[in-house]
Structure formats: structure tokens, C-alpha cells
Write an enzyme that holds these catalytic residues in place. Structure first.
Site: not given
Ligand code: 5GP
Length: 148
Positions: A37-38, A101, A107-109
Site C-alpha cells: 500500500d502506497i 472503501q 482488496h484485502f488489507h
Molecule cells: P480502501 O480505502 O478502498 O479500502 O483501500 C484502498 C487502498 O489503496 C488504500 O489503503 C490506499 O492507501 C491504497 N492506494 C490508493 N492508491 C494507491 C496507489 O496508487 N498505489 C498503491 N500501492 N496503493 C494505493
């Protein structure tokens, strides 16, 4: 974005699978891909995504894909544990914008935790550089490789 809707082919994770956007990868096979995760909530925060299913969230993942995909989630979590030696691991997943989200490809963290070390909130972490992420990814992917 609500819980239900149309899967958008140009989402950022679909572009990573296609190789159109770079990411720091830790694992890939025909079922799943995992990468750093970035905006890591802790050191080693890793994401695992399905490669074949166009699922916006877990509810949309075809049932006959769930088993093979969740095996990859477990495999990567085991790699995070073996590679980084955390004291605990949060495995979480958000469905729909009201749930938190922000990227609409399932995706799973996998978020490692260490005793006494705080973790940034979801969506509140700063951006990490590839130089920071690469050594962590190497430890995780090496551990997955050793276990395979
Ligand atoms: P969500 O908020 O949908 O559960 O998780 C999305 C995740 O993707 C977040 O933890 C966010 O930091 C990560 N993320 C967003 N943009 C990018 C990216 O360009 N590259 C990577 N590696 N992770 C990203």
C-alpha cells in the site's frame, strides 16, 4: 460509490494488474496479486487483490473464486508474518464508500502491528517512497517464496 454498481475497468488496481501503473509487488499468480500500500497504515501494509474477477467488493466475488482467493490472502499474511515478524496482524476489507472503501476493485488489507507502535487510521497515512517500500516487500516476497 455505493455497495452496488458497475465495475469500472479503468480503476487503479485494474491498471496495476494490466501493468499500466507501477506498484511494489510482493506476490502474483493467476488468481491474485499482492503489493505494498502506497499510503501504509503501518510498515508492511500490503494489499491483496483478485486478478480475474471484476468484483468491486467481497459481496460481488463469485462464490467459486472465494476459496482460491482467500488462500492467497492467507498465504500473503503468512509471508508478512514470516518476513516482518509483527506481534499482530490486522486483516480488513471495506465494502462501499459509506464503509470506507476508496478503490472499487476488491482488496484485502494486511496490516502488521507491533506492541506499543501506533497505526495510522484508514485513509490518514502519508505516502511512502518506493525506497521505503522495497526492502519491506523483499522480506515479504522472500518469506512467501521460502514457504512455497
Ligand atoms: P480502501 O480505502 O478502498 O479500502 O483501500 C484502498 C487502498 O489503496 C488504500 O489503503 C490506499 O492507501 C491504497 N492506494 C490508493 N492508491 C494507491 C496507489 O496508487 N498505489 C498503491 N500501492 N496503493 C494505493
Amino acid at each position: 460509490m455505493s455497495l452496488h454498481g458497475t465495475y469500472e475497468d479503468d480503476n487503479i488496481f485494474a491498471k496495476m494488474i494490466a501493468g499500466d501503473i507501477p506498484c511494489v509487488k510482493v506476490y502474483e499468480d493467476d488468481i491474485a496479486m499482492a503489493f505494498m500500500d502506497i499510503f501504509p497504515q503501518s510498515d508492511g501494509h500490503t494489499l491483496v487483490i483478485p486478478k480475474q474477477a471484476k468484483a468491486r467488493n467481497f459481496l460481488e466475488l463469485p462464490g467459486d473464486y472465494v476459496g482460491s482467493f482467500m488462500q492467497r490472502v492467507q498465504k500473503v499474511a503468512q509471508g508478512v508474518e514470516a518476513g516482518l515478524k509483527p506481534d499482530g496482524i490486522v486483516i480488513t476489507q471495506f465494502n462501499g464508500a459509506p464503509a470506507g472503501q476508496t478503490v472499487f476493485h476488491l482488496h484485502f488489507h494486511i496490516i502488521p502491528r507491533w506492541e506499543g507502535k501506533s497505526m495510522a487510521g484508514h485513509g490518514q497515512a502519508g505516502q511512502a517512497s518506493p525506497e521505503t517500500l522495497l526492502p519491506l516487500a523483499e522480506k515479504i516476497s522472500a518469506a512467501i517464496g521460502r514457504a512455497s
